[in-house]
Each structure stands twice: as C-alpha cells, then as structure tokens.
Design a protein around this motif. Structure first.
Motif, mmCIF file in Angstrom:
data_model
loop_
_atom_site.group_PDB
_atom_site.id
_atom_site.type_symbol
_atom_site.label_atom_id
_atom_site.label_comp_id
_atom_site.label_asym_id
_atom_site.label_seq_id
_atom_site.Cartn_x
_atom_site.Cartn_y
_atom_site.Cartn_z
ATOM 1 N N GLU A 243 0.826 -1.204 0.000
ATOM 2 C CA GLU A 243 0.000 0.000 0.000
ATOM 3 C C GLU A 243 0.866 1.262 0.000
ATOM 4 O O GLU A 243 0.468 2.298 0.522
ATOM 5 C CB GLU A 243 -0.932 0.016 1.217
ATOM 6 N N ARG A 244 2.033 1.187 -0.581
ATOM 7 C CA ARG A 244 2.917 2.355 -0.576
ATOM 8 C C ARG A 244 2.386 3.468 -1.483
ATOM 9 O O ARG A 244 2.437 4.627 -1.126
ATOM 10 C CB ARG A 244 4.328 1.951 -1.030
ATOM 11 N N ASN A 245 1.936 3.105 -2.682
ATOM 12 C CA ASN A 245 1.350 4.070 -3.620
ATOM 13 C C ASN A 245 2.239 5.309 -3.790
ATOM 14 O O ASN A 245 1.813 6.442 -3.585
ATOM 15 C CB ASN A 245 -0.041 4.498 -3.143
ATOM 16 N N SER A 246 3.465 5.070 -4.182
ATOM 17 C CA SER A 246 4.511 6.108 -4.137
ATOM 18 C C SER A 246 4.552 7.038 -5.345
ATOM 19 O O SER A 246 5.517 7.768 -5.540
ATOM 20 C CB SER A 246 5.873 5.425 -3.992
ATOM 21 N N SER A 247 3.517 7.027 -6.170
ATOM 22 C CA SER A 247 3.529 7.827 -7.397
ATOM 23 C C SER A 247 3.496 9.337 -7.146
ATOM 24 O O SER A 247 2.859 9.817 -6.206
ATOM 25 C CB SER A 247 2.324 7.468 -8.269
ATOM 26 N N LEU A 248 4.155 10.061 -8.036
ATOM 27 C CA LEU A 248 4.066 11.512 -8.132
ATOM 28 C C LEU A 248 3.257 11.820 -9.383
ATOM 29 O O LEU A 248 3.564 11.322 -10.467
ATOM 30 C CB LEU A 248 5.458 12.128 -8.251
ATOM 31 N N ILE A 249 2.205 12.626 -9.237
ATOM 32 C CA ILE A 249 1.320 12.946 -10.358
ATOM 33 C C ILE A 249 1.232 14.463 -10.515
ATOM 34 O O ILE A 249 1.016 15.175 -9.539
ATOM 35 C CB ILE A 249 -0.093 12.387 -10.116
ATOM 36 N N PHE A 250 1.430 14.940 -11.734
ATOM 37 C CA PHE A 250 1.204 16.359 -12.005
ATOM 38 C C PHE A 250 0.688 16.529 -13.426
ATOM 39 O O PHE A 250 0.857 15.659 -14.276
ATOM 40 C CB PHE A 250 2.457 17.205 -11.758
ATOM 41 N N ILE A 251 0.029 17.665 -13.640
ATOM 42 C CA ILE A 251 -0.531 17.969 -14.945
ATOM 43 C C ILE A 251 0.240 19.141 -15.530
ATOM 44 O O ILE A 251 0.175 20.252 -14.990
ATOM 45 C CB ILE A 251 -2.027 18.310 -14.868
ATOM 46 N N LEU A 252 0.984 18.880 -16.588
ATOM 47 C CA LEU A 252 1.738 19.961 -17.225
ATOM 48 C C LEU A 252 0.785 20.975 -17.860
ATOM 49 O O LEU A 252 -0.203 20.594 -18.478
ATOM 50 C CB LEU A 252 2.662 19.391 -18.308
ATOM 51 N N ASN A 253 1.125 22.257 -17.702
ATOM 52 C CA ASN A 253 0.368 23.348 -18.327
ATOM 53 C C ASN A 253 -1.105 23.356 -17.906
ATOM 54 O O ASN A 253 -2.001 23.541 -18.727
ATOM 55 C CB ASN A 253 0.492 23.278 -19.855
ATOM 56 N N SER A 254 -1.296 23.141 -16.617
ATOM 57 C CA SER A 254 -2.646 23.177 -16.076
ATOM 58 C C SER A 254 -2.634 23.977 -14.786
ATOM 59 O O SER A 254 -1.635 23.989 -14.053
ATOM 60 C CB SER A 254 -3.160 21.764 -15.796
ATOM 61 N N TYR A 255 -3.755 24.627 -14.479
ATOM 62 C CA TYR A 255 -3.865 25.389 -13.242
ATOM 63 C C TYR A 255 -4.609 24.609 -12.166
ATOM 64 O O TYR A 255 -4.962 25.144 -11.129
ATOM 65 C CB TYR A 255 -4.555 26.728 -13.511
ATOM 66 N N GLU A 256 -4.880 23.321 -12.439
ATOM 67 C CA GLU A 256 -5.609 22.505 -11.459
ATOM 68 C C GLU A 256 -4.729 22.207 -10.257
ATOM 69 O O GLU A 256 -3.524 22.071 -10.377
ATOM 70 C CB GLU A 256 -6.045 21.187 -12.115
#
Length: 221
Positions: free
Chosen positions: A208-221
């Motif tokens: 259950e580590r779920n170590s992902s990094l998530i980002f949205i390029l060119n988004s203001y969210e």
C-alpha cells in the motif's frame, strides 16, 4: 461502479503476472487519469510485466480512443513467460491498442514523438541521469508547447513525505515552474481520504505504498 468491475477483472491479470510493483490506489488513479483526459498518444517508459500497461489499456478501451507506446528492456510477456512457447498467453501480447519497443530507452525512443505525446507514465531506470533525461527531452519541450498532459513518476514518495533523493531534479523542476503535484502515497493523509472513498473490502496488491508523483503539465488545477 466502473472501478469495482475493473478490480475484479484486474485480479485475474494480477494472478497471471509474477511481479507487479504498482499498488492499488495509484493503479486506479492511473486508469482514472486516462479516462479523464482521453489521450490519443500515451507513452509508458518501463512496462516490466505489463501490470501498469494493463490499467492504461483498460482506460483506452473504455474511452474507445487512444494508442499506447510502451518501452522496456524486455517485452512484458518475456518477464512472465521466459519460455517462448508460452509468450502468446500473456494478456497484453499482440494487443490492438499497444505497441511495445524493446531496448534501451536512450537508443529506442524517437524524440520526434514528443510533440504528439498526450500522456506520460515513467517507471523505468531509477537514476538521476535518467530523470534528467526525461526532464530535458520530454517534459520541458511539452511544457514549452503549452500542451496540457498528465505526467506520472513512480517510486517518488516511499514511506516518506520527502522526495526520494534520486528525484531531486524533478522536485527542483516542479518548484522552479510552480507546478502543483499530487501523490496517493501512504505517507500522506490524502491516502486515508482516498481509501475511505474507495469503499473496497480488499486490495489486489499486497503493498500500500502508492509512491507515485502525479502532475498535470500546463494546467492550473
């Protein structure tokens, strides 16, 4: 309900594969990002046995849109079926929506593909030099193009709220360009918030580590 049905299906694939290092929540978020952004050209750097590949392809199937180009040192079915006699039994073998390229990413990736990338998943060579290559050759050109795409790096927050040191360049890049990021890592309270919303009795994956990094390029969210 969609995720409930998918979990049941994915359990079957999980039992076929021998080594799945991507955890449940981050796998579900990978699928949901594909569903939300409905990308045309998806890139996966590091397929291993094809566990993350299978989640991406389920999103493509549900969208009825998109093609995945996946890269690794071995084809997914070579991990699970080292005997050539059985490789065709792999659930992702000869998939109509997927292309696999075998080989070193530095030699096998065609930089001309970059302007066409709509979705980027990175879980390959875990070194500072590789991450810098991704920033220089993939992420920065896309950022400059003003194209909005989801980007996912794996193994960034491992039981810790600090960045894994080998991702320091990625951290500095995000800070420099004021890019917000998200992680479902168990090291953060967001893990508990998400888990309560999932309403599932059991996970497919033991970790259950779920170590992902998530980002949205060119988004203001």
């Amino acid at each position: 309900h969609e995720l409930d049905d998918l979990r049941s299906k994915q359990k079957t694939i999980y039992n076929i594969l021998e080594e799945c290092k991507f955890d449940d929540i981050e796998a579900e978020m990978l699928y949901l990002l594909v569903r939300k952004y409905n990308p045309t050209n998806l890139i996966e750097l590091g397929a291993l046995e094809g566990w993350t590949t299978s989640w991406i392809l389920e999103g493509i199937k549900k969208n009825n849109h998109g093609k995945l180009h996946s890269f690794d040192l071995k084809y997914p079915w070579e991990h699970s079926y080292p005997n050539d006699k059985f490789f065709h039994n792999h659930p992702l073998y000869n998939h109509k929506d997927a292309t696999f390229t075998k080989g070193n990413i530095y030699d096998s990736f065609d930089i001309k593909q970059v302007p066409h990338i709509d979705f980027l998943f990175i879980d390959a060579e875990h070194t500072e030099s590789f991450h810098q290559w991704c920033l220089d050759n993939l992420i920065e050109p896309i950022r400059k193009s003003n194209k909005t795409i989801p980007v996912i790096f794996h193994d960034v927050f491992i039981d810790n709220t600090n960045f894994n040191p080998i991702f320091n360049q990625v951290k500095q890049y995000l800070e420099k360009h004021n890019i917000n990021y998200f992680t479902p890592s168990k090291a953060f309270e967001t893990f508990n918030v998400i888990n309560k919303k999932r309403d599932t009795k059991e996970n497919i994956h033991k970790s259950e580590r779920n170590s992902s990094l998530i980002f949205i390029l060119n988004s203001y969210e």
